[in-house]
Design a protein around this motif. Structure first.
Motif, mmCIF file in Angstrom:
data_model
loop_
_atom_site.group_PDB
_atom_site.id
_atom_site.type_symbol
_atom_site.label_atom_id
_atom_site.label_comp_id
_atom_site.label_asym_id
_atom_site.label_seq_id
_atom_site.Cartn_x
_atom_site.Cartn_y
_atom_site.Cartn_z
ATOM 1 N N PHE A 78 47.541 59.071 49.531
ATOM 2 C CA PHE A 78 48.738 59.544 48.483
ATOM 3 C C PHE A 78 49.527 59.159 49.011
ATOM 4 O O PHE A 78 50.165 58.447 50.393
ATOM 5 N N PRO A 93 52.076 63.172 46.317
ATOM 6 C CA PRO A 93 50.603 62.828 45.833
ATOM 7 C C PRO A 93 50.822 62.917 43.844
ATOM 8 O O PRO A 93 51.721 63.721 43.729
ATOM 9 N N GLU A 97 46.181 60.146 41.423
ATOM 10 C CA GLU A 97 46.071 60.244 42.781
ATOM 11 C C GLU A 97 44.764 60.908 43.569
ATOM 12 O O GLU A 97 43.804 61.087 44.168
#
Length: 587
Positions: A78, A93, A97
């Protein structure tokens, strides 16, 4: 200890930034390896499957007490952000992602990054009637993968962390919420569907469809407009499978108009442009191709395949997707089914129920039915047609009379059909919509007088009788008047018959009846009224005719006098002629 605080802060930020519930736990005020806590997800459909993949786990001292950090399956899963003031790094994140990690945990390669192996896999577990998923987990981070037929779920990120004060707390994650942070917000759950509507015919208030609306009816030559409105699937921007495909099929009683498809997106109406192969391309005002369609060139197809480029409908920043509303037209033709079976128009919408499985379908020659990861939703509309039937008899009211030509007129007085009675005295109209029609005799059989009376009859679902006649269709249309007194009944364009010129393409020519149908009596012509919706409504009384030779008594006397006077005049003329000849001889 400062390092531990930073890691704890990182997971706390990860949890709170995504708007998910933080779960915190501690045993006797000290983190221990055996600590567990429940993570929760609500708002899931009953029967859905949830699999939990662990992507980070807590690290403890050798004694199993005191958290010293977290161990991730990959150090670069992330995005990280560093606080300018504190210099503390936190994981924030994005939705993409999270989705990518979820796909990779399922063995997929996303954006060049290969599959991931979870530290532990829990489930799959089946969600109960309360729509809530609960799982007891150890400290760490988890990705939940949810699957259910007909629905699209995005992966959900969960975390189980220790609170700053060591208190046990739980909070539920609601998958109906969007991410509260991320450059691309994506809804976590969607239920795609498709709905079809039809206009252009005549509603029959005496019968309702499954949705409680009056059924739709139409006459041969009527143009129907169908509208398909989808509930769009919401795919992540980096989804592997973005199939979005619409296929439409009509029964033989409907003729699809190939160039009638239009796609509306917000206020923009997009019309397709066909190439030599009959493939239509739909390009928006920005010059972007959003869809392609193929229709009549497909073997045996009466309809079309329409493939959308989902990415061109999706905002690459927000992940929001536009809803394309599709309209198209069909003409009711002479093959339309009469009565309660009706004339179907079916639409199928195909979409990726699991955007991480399979690949985007773009084959116009066949539908993605059965393709990997693809689900189908469907809807249909049935348009019904009726017929008007009657029996012609001689003056005794019983003996059938063949050869009488009748016109069938609609409520506006327009001739919609011309029929001739058969040997059993029956005639039946072409397929008509619901409404009241008038039957008028146009030409009487040889030796009979013309019946000038008009006979109204109403075609509707409840008044339709059991089919008393078996129709043998022999009705064709021509653009050349078959006789001087032929009456125009519609318009013809490209071999298709239209009732109204406004519905026909440019260049349509006047249509005339070249030949009409005949009928054969079924079951001896026994009338049964116990099957509403059979489609053929029979006039409640027979239509009589009178022979020319069977005149009233006053007419008979007048004729006799006429014969007598005529005979006297002939005889008188003969006498005068003989007298003239004698006189000429004497002279």
């Amino acid at each position: 200890m400062s390092k531990i605080k930073k890691v704890v802060a990182m997971l706390l930020a990860l949890t709170m930034v995504l708007g998910m519930g933080m779960t915190a736990f501690a045993a006797n005020g000290k983190p221990e390896k055996t600590d567990t806590i429940d993570v929760n997800i609500s708002g899931i459909t009953e029967g859905a499957k949830v699999t939990l993949y662990q992507i980070a786990s807590g690290k403890y001292q050798e004694s199993g007490v005191e958290l010293i950090g977290y161990d991730w399956i990959d150090a670069n899963l992330f995005t990280e952000e560093t606080d300018v003031t504190t210099k503390v790094k936190t994981v924030k994140p994005t939705a993409n992602e999270i989705v990518a990690v979820g796909y990779r945990l399922q063995g997929k390669t996303v954006e060049g990054k290969g599959p991931l192996t979870a530290k532990d896999t829990l489930g799959p577990d089946t969600v109960g009637a309360d729509g809530k998923y609960t799982k007891s987990v150890k400290a760490g981070a988890y990705i939940a993968i949810i699957s259910h037929d007909g629905e699209v779920y995005n992966p959900v990120l969960l975390s189980a962390t220790y609170g700053a004060e060591g208190n046990l707390t739980t909070e539920t994650v609601n998958v109906a919420d969007g991410y509260l942070y991320g450059t691309q917000a994506v809804a976590k759950k969607t239920t795609p569907d498709v709905e079809k509507e039809v206009t252009g015919g005549t509603a029959d208030e005496t019968k309702q469809d499954e949705e409680g609306n009056p059924i739709q009816t139409a006459s041969v030559g009527d143009v129907l407009t169908y509208t398909v409105t989808p509930t769009m699937p919401q795919y992540p921007v980096n989804a592997l499978n973005k199939t979005f495909y619409i296929a439409d099929r009509m029964t033989a009683g409907l003729t699809f108009i190939a160039d009638s498809i239009q796609i509306a997106i917000d206020d923009e109406i997009i019309t397709g442009v066909a190439n030599e192969e009959g493939i239509y391309t739909f390009t928006n005002n920005a010059g972007t191709v959003i869809a392609r369609a193929k229709s009549e060139s497909l073997d045996g197809m009466n309809g079309f395949n329409l493939n959308f480029d989902y990415e061109k409908l999706q905002n690459s920043e927000s992940g929001a997707v536009a809803t394309p509303v599709v309209t198209y037209k069909a003409v009711v033709n002479e093959n339309a089914v009469v009565g309660q079976d009706g004339n179907n128009n079916d639409v199928d919408m195909f979409y990726a129920k699991d955007p991480s499985t399979g690949s985007t379908w773009d084959n116009l020659n066949e539908t993605p039915d059965g393709a990997e990861g693809v689900e189908k939703k469907e809807d249909k509309k049935i348009v019904y047609t009726y017929q008007v039937s009657f029996k012609k008899v001689q003056e005794d009211g019983q003996t059938p009379l063949a050869g009488a030509i009748f016109g069938i007129y609609d409520k506006d007085g327009k001739l919609v059909d011309q029929v001739t009675t058969n040997d059993e005295g029956y005639a039946v109209s072409t397929n008509v919509s619901a409404g009241t029609y008038t039957i008028k005799e146009l030409v009487a059989p040889t030796g009979y007088t013309l019946n000038t009376e008009s006979y109204p009859v109403t075609a509707e679902w409840t008044s339709a009788t059991y089919e008393v006649t078996e129709t043998v269709t022999d009705r064709t249309y021509t653009t050349e008047a078959p006789s001087e007194d032929a009456v125009q009944v519609g318009w013809i364009a490209d071999g298709v018959f239209y009732v109204n010129k406004s519905d026909a393409p440019e260049g349509a020519k006047p249509a005339y009846l070249e030949s009409t149908n005949t009928t054969t009596v079924k079951d001896g012509g026994t009338v049964r009224n116990d099957k509403a919706g059979a489609g053929t409504v029979l006039l409640g009384k027979n239509i009589p005719n009178t022979k020319l030779t069977s005149l009233p008594s006053t007419g008979g006397i007048g004729t006799t006098i006429f014969y007598i006077v005529g005979a006297v005049l002939v005889i008188g003329a003969g006498v005068i002629l003989v007298a003239k000849k004698r006189m000429s001889k004497e002279v």
